[in-house]
Design an enzyme around this catalytic site. Structure first.
Site, short mmCIF file in Angstrom:
data_model
loop_
_atom_site.label_atom_id
_atom_site.label_comp_id
_atom_site.label_asym_id
_atom_site.label_seq_id
_atom_site.Cartn_x
_atom_site.Cartn_y
_atom_site.Cartn_z
N GLY A 126 31.40 -12.31 -22.48
CA GLY A 126 32.20 -11.07 -22.03
C GLY A 126 32.42 -11.29 -20.50
O GLY A 126 33.58 -11.00 -19.92
N SER A 182 23.78 -12.13 -14.88
CA SER A 182 24.72 -11.34 -14.08
C SER A 182 25.05 -12.09 -12.88
O SER A 182 26.09 -11.98 -12.45
CB SER A 182 24.55 -10.07 -14.18
OG SER A 182 24.29 -9.30 -15.26
N LYS A 231 28.67 -4.50 -27.78
CA LYS A 231 27.98 -5.66 -27.27
C LYS A 231 28.21 -6.85 -28.31
O LYS A 231 29.06 -6.85 -29.06
CB LYS A 231 26.41 -5.42 -27.02
CG LYS A 231 26.26 -4.14 -26.04
CD LYS A 231 26.68 -4.55 -24.46
CE LYS A 231 26.61 -3.59 -23.76
NZ LYS A 231 27.37 -4.04 -22.53
N ASP A 272 21.18 -3.48 -21.56
CA ASP A 272 20.84 -4.71 -22.54
C ASP A 272 19.70 -4.76 -23.12
O ASP A 272 19.04 -5.81 -23.86
CB ASP A 272 21.08 -6.20 -21.62
CG ASP A 272 22.40 -6.27 -21.26
OD1 ASP A 272 23.47 -5.76 -21.93
OD2 ASP A 272 22.66 -7.00 -20.25
N ARG A 275 28.10 -14.04 -11.28
CA ARG A 275 28.95 -13.52 -10.01
C ARG A 275 29.06 -14.73 -8.91
O ARG A 275 30.17 -14.94 -8.34
CB ARG A 275 28.45 -12.42 -9.43
CG ARG A 275 28.91 -11.13 -10.50
CD ARG A 275 27.70 -9.96 -10.22
NE ARG A 275 28.22 -8.78 -10.90
CZ ARG A 275 28.01 -8.88 -12.04
NH1 ARG A 275 27.60 -9.30 -12.99
NH2 ARG A 275 28.45 -7.50 -12.72
C1 S3P Z 1 26.81 -7.41 -17.38
C2 S3P Z 1 27.32 -5.87 -17.60
C3 S3P Z 1 26.96 -5.46 -19.00
C4 S3P Z 1 25.74 -6.09 -19.61
C5 S3P Z 1 26.32 -7.38 -19.69
C6 S3P Z 1 26.20 -8.17 -18.27
C7 S3P Z 1 27.42 -7.90 -16.02
O1 S3P Z 1 28.23 -5.34 -19.71
O2 S3P Z 1 25.77 -5.58 -20.94
O3 S3P Z 1 25.08 -8.19 -20.47
O4 S3P Z 1 27.07 -9.12 -15.61
O5 S3P Z 1 28.09 -7.12 -15.44
P1 S3P Z 1 29.08 -3.93 -19.60
O6 S3P Z 1 29.79 -4.03 -18.22
O7 S3P Z 1 30.13 -4.41 -20.46
O8 S3P Z 1 28.42 -2.88 -19.68
#
Ligand code: S3P
Length: 426
Positions: free
Chosen positions: A91, A22, A337, A310, A26
């Site tokens: 995602g 994450s 997920k 997660d 970012r």
């Molecule tokens: C993430 C947020 C989560 C997590 C994903 C990474 C992120 O997803 O499951 O692995 O980096 O903000 P969601 O925002 O869909 O809950």
């Protein structure tokens, strides 16, 4: 690729896990919006972050690793790409790009990705962005984003999703006024911390985040990414489950929006010690030592779920070895997920002989059960592949994980690291 796994009798070691997924996402996104050259050390080099790098390069930026493995990003604004961007299976990549691109006038981008990504919900991002004035065609990839001037808004997230929050925050940087986001749960706050460190006004109070636009670019920056607590979870579990084990994982991210798994391990009575707590930039980190443990069943619901969203595939495997019932509620997000993690966990864990009941918003597992080696499938889900592999270490006989290559999405050296702890043949 398949993994063939045999039971293991003792895991020992003192290791680091790869950089946080994450925070890596970012960091590169913020560096892309900065003026000048940013340096990111410890960047996670894996499938999902490579997808982000590919997209950012296609938007016209110079992004390279130097000889020390530091990611160097030359921010110079975003430009319309020649072809649709391939967000792969990520995602975070598609959602954060939607937010960043929505507010860049004159840039038109088509965002696409894998078949798996196309099944995941994107309306939760396009809806708030449209309220800000964004021009986004379609709610399933391929999505066309035409950059426009955006307005600040006040928005209540229907689900606690840090990816949606991050997308809105990226769009809000370019808006004509402040944006306020109300969250239903404590989703990870890495964007807020990083933006604040870059001088952006971000006020976070009781799950309400208010951000001021920047009227220009972010400053270039230097950052070191902590170890990913979600990747460390597979090692925590392996050490807790395999008899006579003791493993230390150094420099693990300890942001309290992510430490639900530590709370779960402690509640399950795992023998965990957290040492050397310190700061790495704007994030807390620590060294975590964990030993083979007699586990107890627990109940997890509400905000706790958000703080370990997660980690449920790995928790479920631990629950099969815990005494009594483990109950997970309020976790319907697991269904959207990288796989429907409630359905895929129930299907695959039953093949080992586990006693798991599926509910619409979670599952319950009765333990302890002596697992039997089985042929199980990752369903293309990296966290399922690695969790099932850990189950294989404690199952009787041989276990085969089909489609195990999914682990490369977030933890490319998983097998090497497990072997270095003593798992033997794999
Ligand atoms: C993430 C947020 C989560 C997590 C994903 C990474 C992120 O997803 O499951 O692995 O980096 O903000 P969601 O925002 O869909 O809950």
């Amino acid at each position: 690729m398949n993994w063939l796994i045999r039971p293991s009798d003792k895991l020992r070691g003192d290791v680091h896990v790869p950089g946080d997924k994450s925070i890596s996402h970012r960091a590169v996104m913020h560096a892309a919006l900065a003026q000048g050259t940013s340096h990111i050390r410890g960047f996670l080099r894996a499938g999902v972050t490579e997808a982000m790098l590919r997209c950012v390069r296609d938007l016209g930026l110079l992004v390279e690793f130097d000889q020390q493995g530091t990611l160097v990003v030359d921010g110079a604004g975003l430009h319309s790409p020649a072809a649709p961007l391939d967000c792969g299976n990520s995602g975070a990549t598609i959602r954060m790009l939607m937010g960043a691109l929505a507010g860049w006038p004159d840039v038109v981008t088509t965002l696409s990705g894998s078949a798996g990504l196309r099944r995941r919900p994107m309306k939760r991002v396009s809806e708030p962005l449209r309220l800000m004035g964004a021009d986004i065609a379609e709610d399933t990839p391929p999505l066309v984003v035409r950059g426009r001037r955006l307005h600040g808004v006040e928005y209540t997230l229907p689900v606690a999703s840090a990816q949606v929050k991050a997308a809105i925050l990226l769009a809000a940087l370019q808006a004509d006024g402040p944006t306020t986001i109300h969250e239903p749960g404590p989703s990870r706050d890495h964007s807020e911390r990083m933006l604040r460190a870059l001088g952006v006004s971000v006020v976070d109070h009781h799950q309400t985040v208010t951000i001021e636009p920047i009227h220009g670019s972010l400053p270039a920056f230097e950052l070191t990414v902590p170890g990913d607590i979600s990747s460390a979870t597979f090692l925590f579990a392996a050490a807790a489950l395999v008899p006579d084990s003791e493993v230390t994982i150094r420099a693990v991210g300890m942001n309290e929006t992510r430490t639900g798994i530590i709370d779960a391990l402690q509640a399950m009575q795992a023998v965990v010690t957290i040492d050397n707590c310190r700061e790495l930039g704007q994030e807390p980190i620590a060294d975590v030592n964990i030993r083979a443990s007699e586990l107890q069943g627990i109940t997890i619901s509400g905000d706790w779920v958000v703080r370990m969203i997660d980690e449920f595939p790995m928790l479920a495997v631990m629950a099969t070895q815990a005494r009594g019932e483990t109950i997970v509620r309020d976790a319907e997000e697991l269904r959207v997920k990288e796989s429907d993690r409630i359905g895929t966990l129930a299907t695959e864990l039953r093949k080992f002989g586990a006693q798991i009941e599926e509910q619409p918003d979670g599952f319950s597992i009765e333990g302890p059960t002596r697992l039997q080696g089985a042929v199980v499938d990752s369903h293309g889900d990296h966290r399922l592949a690695m969790s099932l592999a850990v189950a294989g270490l404690i199952a009787e006989g041989e276990t085969t994980i089909v489609n195990a290559e999914a682990c490369r999405e977030s933890f490319p050296n998983f097998v090497e690291l497990m072997q270095s702890l003593g798992t033997g043949g794999w």
